[in-house]
Structure formats: structure tokens, C-alpha cells
Design a protein around this motif. Structure first.
Motif, PDB file in Angstrom:
ATOM      1  N   HIS A   9       0.885  -1.166   0.000  1.00 63.77           N
ATOM      2  CA  HIS A   9       0.000   0.000   0.000  1.00 63.77           C
ATOM      3  C   HIS A   9       0.921   1.212   0.000  1.00 63.77           C
ATOM      4  CE1 HIS A   9      -3.298  -2.667   1.012  1.00 63.77           C
ATOM      5  NE2 HIS A   9      -2.573  -3.156   1.996  1.00 63.77           N
ATOM      6  N   LEU A  32     -11.903  -1.949   0.104  1.00 61.33           N
ATOM      7  CA  LEU A  32     -10.518  -2.348  -0.151  1.00 61.33           C
ATOM      8  C   LEU A  32     -10.214  -3.699   0.496  1.00 61.33           C
ATOM      9  CD1 LEU A  32      -8.053  -1.489  -1.685  1.00 61.33           C
ATOM     10  CD2 LEU A  32      -7.297  -0.217   0.316  1.00 61.33           C
ATOM     11  N   THR A 141      -1.672  -1.012  -3.997  1.00 67.00           N
ATOM     12  CA  THR A 141      -2.794  -0.080  -3.860  1.00 67.00           C
ATOM     13  C   THR A 141      -2.182   1.299  -3.671  1.00 67.00           C
ATOM     14  OG1 THR A 141      -3.013  -0.393  -1.468  1.00 67.00           O
ATOM     15  CG2 THR A 141      -4.370  -1.795  -2.882  1.00 67.00           C
ATOM     16  N   HIS A 143      -2.759   5.103  -2.752  1.00 68.42           N
ATOM     17  CA  HIS A 143      -3.696   5.915  -1.976  1.00 68.42           C
ATOM     18  C   HIS A 143      -3.573   7.387  -2.386  1.00 68.42           C
ATOM     19  CE1 HIS A 143      -4.863   2.658   0.817  1.00 68.42           C
ATOM     20  NE2 HIS A 143      -3.774   2.141   0.269  1.00 68.42           N
ATOM     21  N   PHE A 171     -11.416   2.488  -6.540  1.00 67.09           N
ATOM     22  CA  PHE A 171     -12.387   2.339  -5.462  1.00 67.09           C
ATOM     23  C   PHE A 171     -13.035   3.677  -5.140  1.00 67.09           C
ATOM     24  CE2 PHE A 171      -9.256  -0.976  -5.079  1.00 67.09           C
ATOM     25  CZ  PHE A 171     -10.047  -2.118  -4.954  1.00 67.09           C
ATOM     26  N   ALA A 177      -6.080   0.137  -7.238  1.00 66.21           N
ATOM     27  CA  ALA A 177      -5.337  -1.122  -7.104  1.00 66.21           C
ATOM     28  C   ALA A 177      -4.806  -1.484  -8.484  1.00 66.21           C
ATOM     29  CB  ALA A 177      -6.248  -2.231  -6.587  1.00 66.21           C
TER      30      ALA A 177
END
Length: 184
Positions: A9, A32, A141, A143, A171, A177
Motif C-alpha cells: 500500500h 478495499l 494499492t 492511496h 475504489f 489497485a
């Protein structure tokens, strides 16, 4: 040959932790979780750096009876999965845990040659740097935050790695992702 997968992440600027090691920038909501936890279904060996291992081992064993399905299932998976830990200072031995010091690259290379499911590096950016030539797949992923952190996922100075995008998903939280395969 087994696949070595790096699961991480990161912030938009490629960091896994903020300047003080904090990871509070992560948005790990139910949507997630529904995406990430099934990614581990094919994994029978987890690879951790010492810091990540100690963080995981201090938390997940206490969640085996959690009310939340994701937490309970992940805690049970964590309990049962074979673990390889890269550490020059850890000496403790536990069931399902093997600790390797300076020979972690050779240990993971040998593990890839054995029969079994996928092998996954969890976070552990320094370890991911050391094992970069062995990584077959990146599951990342991203962010939606820029943190200017201290732990980059990628630190291949002067070293190029060609990747092929296999899938991506956005998302509601703005997290993306992405799944990349190494092209060798």
C-alpha cells in the motif's frame, strides 16, 4: 516455479510510510478489504522484514476470534501460513517461522524452486528492494495522498524493471489497485 508477489500500500508519491514511520494515510475500508484479502488465497508462504513481521505478529494472533469476518479470516490465515522473516537481529524460533539474516535472497530464491503456492512479500520495502530481481508480480494499492515519506517501495537506482499491467481497479475512496507482472 512459484511466483514471488509484492503486496504494498503506497501513497501517490510512492511511499509506504510517512516521515515518522506512520501509516495513517492508508484508507483500508471494507471495499478495499474485499479486494485485498482474497488476493492471498493462493499464498502459502509469507515473507516479512523484521519490522513488518513484529508489527503483524503483535496484532493478528489476537484477532483469530474477531467478530469481523475479514479480520478473523486473515488472523487465521496469518496463524497458519509459513513465514520467512528477514532479520539480522531476530533469533526467536516459532512454529511456521524461519528467520534468515544476510542470506535472505538465496533463501527466497530456493523457496521459489520448491513446490507450493505463491510467495508474498508483505510491505517490507527494504526487503522488496533486496528481492527486486526475484519479484514476479506487484500488487499495489495507490492511496490518494502525497506524504513525502521516508520508505519508498521502489529504490532501484539505475536499475530498470519492465512491467506489464494485468489489471487495475478504482475504489470509491479514490484508491487505485494495480497488478503488474515483471517482464523478463
Amino acid at each position: 516455479m512459484r511466483n514471488l508477489i509484492s503486496l504494498a500500500h503506497i501513497s501517490l508519491d510512492g511511499f509506504m510510510a510517512g516521515p515518522n514511520g506512520e501509516m495513517n494515510f492508508l484508507t483500508f475500508d471494507k471495499e478495499l478489504q474485499d479486494h485485498v484479502y482474497p488476493l492471498m488465497a493462493s499464498v502459502d508462504t509469507a515473507v516479512y522484514g523484521r519490522i513488518t513481521y513484529q508489527m503483524m505478529d503483535s496484532y493478528w494472533p489476537g484477532e483469530v476470534d474477531a467478530k469481523d469476518d475479514h479480520a478473523r479470516n486473515h488472523a487465521r490465515w496469518y496463524r497458519d501460513v509459513a513465514k520467512i522473516v528477514a532479520s539480522r537481529t531476530l533469533t526467536e524460533s516459532k512454529p511456521n517461522v524461519r528467520v534468515f539474516g544476510n542470506d535472505i535472497v538465496d533463501a527466497v530464491r530456493a523457496e521459489k524452486e520448491k513446490a507450493g503456492g505463491d510467495i508474498m512479500i508483505f510491505a517490507s520495502p527494504t526487503l522488496t528492494h533486496a528481492l527486486a530481481d526475484l519479484v514476479d508480480e506487484y500488487r499495489i494499492t495507490i492511496h490518494p495522498v502525497i506524504i513525502g515519506g521516508t520508505l519508498p517501495l521502489f529504490a532501484h537506482k539505475g536499475q530498470r524493471a519492465k512491467l506489464e499491467l494485468r489489471s487495475s481497479k478504482t475504489f470509491g475512496s479514490g484508491v487505485i489497485a494495480a497488478r503488474y507482472m515483471a517482464k523478463r
